[in-house]
Design a protein around this motif. Structure first.
Motif, PDB file in Angstrom:
ATOM      1  N   GLU A  14       0.839  -1.202   0.000  1.00  0.00           N
ATOM      2  CA  GLU A  14       0.000   0.000   0.000  1.00  0.00           C
ATOM      3  C   GLU A  14       0.873   1.251   0.000  1.00  0.00           C
ATOM      4  O   GLU A  14       0.633   2.198  -0.752  1.00  0.00           O
ATOM      5  CB  GLU A  14      -0.905   0.011   1.237  1.00  0.00           C
ATOM      6  N   ILE A  17       2.600   1.871  -3.346  1.00  0.00           N
ATOM      7  CA  ILE A  17       1.686   2.459  -4.331  1.00  0.00           C
ATOM      8  C   ILE A  17       1.540   3.956  -4.076  1.00  0.00           C
ATOM      9  O   ILE A  17       1.626   4.778  -4.999  1.00  0.00           O
ATOM     10  CB  ILE A  17       0.304   1.772  -4.267  1.00  0.00           C
ATOM     11  N   ILE A 133      -6.684   3.744  -2.613  1.00  0.00           N
ATOM     12  CA  ILE A 133      -5.795   2.604  -2.356  1.00  0.00           C
ATOM     13  C   ILE A 133      -6.470   1.706  -1.318  1.00  0.00           C
ATOM     14  O   ILE A 133      -6.854   2.172  -0.253  1.00  0.00           O
ATOM     15  CB  ILE A 133      -4.423   3.073  -1.840  1.00  0.00           C
ATOM     16  N   VAL A 201      -4.266   0.673  -8.473  1.00  0.00           N
ATOM     17  CA  VAL A 201      -5.409   1.293  -7.798  1.00  0.00           C
ATOM     18  C   VAL A 201      -6.700   0.838  -8.470  1.00  0.00           C
ATOM     19  O   VAL A 201      -6.839   0.953  -9.689  1.00  0.00           O
ATOM     20  CB  VAL A 201      -5.305   2.839  -7.844  1.00  0.00           C
TER      21      VAL A 201
END
Length: 412
Positions: A14, A17, A133, A201
């Motif tokens: 996470e 990203i 996200i 995403v």
């Protein structure tokens, strides 16, 4: 054992990203908007500008930002969020390169306008992407990921704080052009990480009720007022503080150090502190706190001269200024239905951009009058105080359940 491994790895992915998406604010704000403060003294000297003209160039950028923010949701629907985000970075990079290839005020204004438009689309869409996200419904984790995304601004400021002074030192009179060119090249290199991140995403939920969105936006009126005032207050400081420090006798590398400290404080505070604080505060309390911290950060360079005051200002102001977009993004995520996150953030960013367009122009006019740059920067203090007061009127109301979610609950 396998499930435990997946659970352990998930937060790391996470954050990666969010860090990839942070390439957007590095370019959008770190390079395109804030690095101009470092280049302004050299450009003003070489091109014989008044402070009003210098502020006007930033206003051209902000006008583009207004249009880009207002159309961000449209571009997201038209091209897709991921594609709009990446294309915005590419266009921003080209505008940075163009700014380094001309000394004509009209041409520079056009490039600043285009850069503002493209970076606004990038920033708005990127904020919505960061909000989407997957976190398994954990609000605090989502706020932290938005904080990672916003930390890209501080990272961009640090990079600019190293690259621009190096260019000014190496190329002297034409150093400001080299600075724009180098940032343009770096922006192109960041397209890769951004493109990788958007693929991870998930798409936004489909719209299910326009009336729900409109009523939720009306309930955020104090947040809109806060964002106009906050945008005008903080960007006036960011535009002219380097010029003030140069007038106080600080050299190129001293002001570069100031800029690096400001950007580093921003990145660290946004990453490590604000995500947790904003995740716990409700309504307009987080935006109000941000305004007060940023206001306190402006005061040292207005009340005192010297390196100690500059560093104190850089640390305090830097630690607070990008918490504003973080706070308002988290608030929009809480108060708007998911399908409205992009458009809600877009309209809030329009409000922010209006403030950013007006603030530097008025501050520039005040700086040209008796009292100099300091007089213009006192405008920041007044506007930030008003923004804190306005924010306290914001109440947090959760969005009405989506019709589809209500139907599914009834079926159960």
């Amino acid at each position: 054992m396998q499930a435990m491994g997946a659970s352990t790895a998930r937060p790391r992915s996470e954050y990666m990203i969010a860090l990839g998406l942070a390439a957007g604010p590095v370019v959008a704000l770190g390079f395109t908007r804030f690095a101009y403060a470092l280049l302004l003294p050299s450009m003003r000297s070489e091109l014989n500008w008044t402070y009003a003209a210098a502020g006007g160039l930033n206003t051209a950028n902000a006008l583009g930002y207004i249009i880009g923010a207002g159309s961000g949701a449209w571009w997201s629907r038209r091209l897709g969020a991921g594609r709009s985000f990446v294309i915005g970075i590419v266009i921003s990079a080209l505008a940075l390169l163009g700014s380094g290839l001309t000394s004509d005020f009209t041409a520079l204004s056009i490039f600043r306008f285009i850069g503002g438009l493209a970076t606004a689309v990038t920033f708005v869409v990127g904020s919505a992407l960061a909000s989407r996200i997957p976190t398994g419904g954990r609000q605090h984790r989502s706020a932290a990921l938005v904080g990672v995304y916003m930390a890209g601004v501080g990272i961009g400021v640090v990079i600019a704080g190293v690259v621009v002074p190096a260019a000014l030192t190496a190329w002297d009179a034409s150093g400001w052009q080299a600075g724009w060119l180098l940032m343009g090249l770096l922006a192109l290199l960041l397209v890769g990480p951004a493109a990788w991140a958007v693929k991870a995403v998930p798409p936004a939920a489909p719209p299910t009720g326009a009336a729900n969105e409109a009523s939720s936006l009306r309930r955020m009126t104090p947040a809109f007022i806060w964002y106009v005032l906050f945008g005008a207050g903080y960007v006036s400081y960011m535009t002219f503080v380097i010029a003030l420090l140069r007038d106080q006798g600080m050299g190129t590398w001293s002001t570069a150090g100031f800029f690096v400290v400001l950007g580093g404080a921003s990145a660290l505070a946004t990453l490590l502190v604000w995500g947790r604080i904003i995740g716990r505060l409700r309504g307009g309390h987080a935006p109000a706190l941000v305004s007060v911290v940023v206001l306190v950060g402006v005061l040292p360079v207005l009340l005192f001269d010297g390196a100690a005051a500059a560093i104190a200002s850089a640390v305090i102001f830097g630690a607070g200024f990008m918490a504003g977009p973080t706070a308002v993004t988290v608030l929009a995520r809480r108060m708007l239905p998911q399908h409205a996150w992009t458009s809600g953030i877009a309209w809030l960013t329009v409000a922010f951009s209006v403030g950013q367009a007006v603030g530097p122009l008025i501050a520039g006019i005040l700086s040209d009058s008796e009292g100099g740059i300091a007089k213009g920067l006192w405008l920041s203090v007044i506007l930030l105080l008003l923004s804190a007061i306005a924010s306290l009127f914001q109440r947090e109301v959760k969005p009405a359940p989506e019709p589809r979610a209500v139907a599914e609950a009834g079926a159960k």
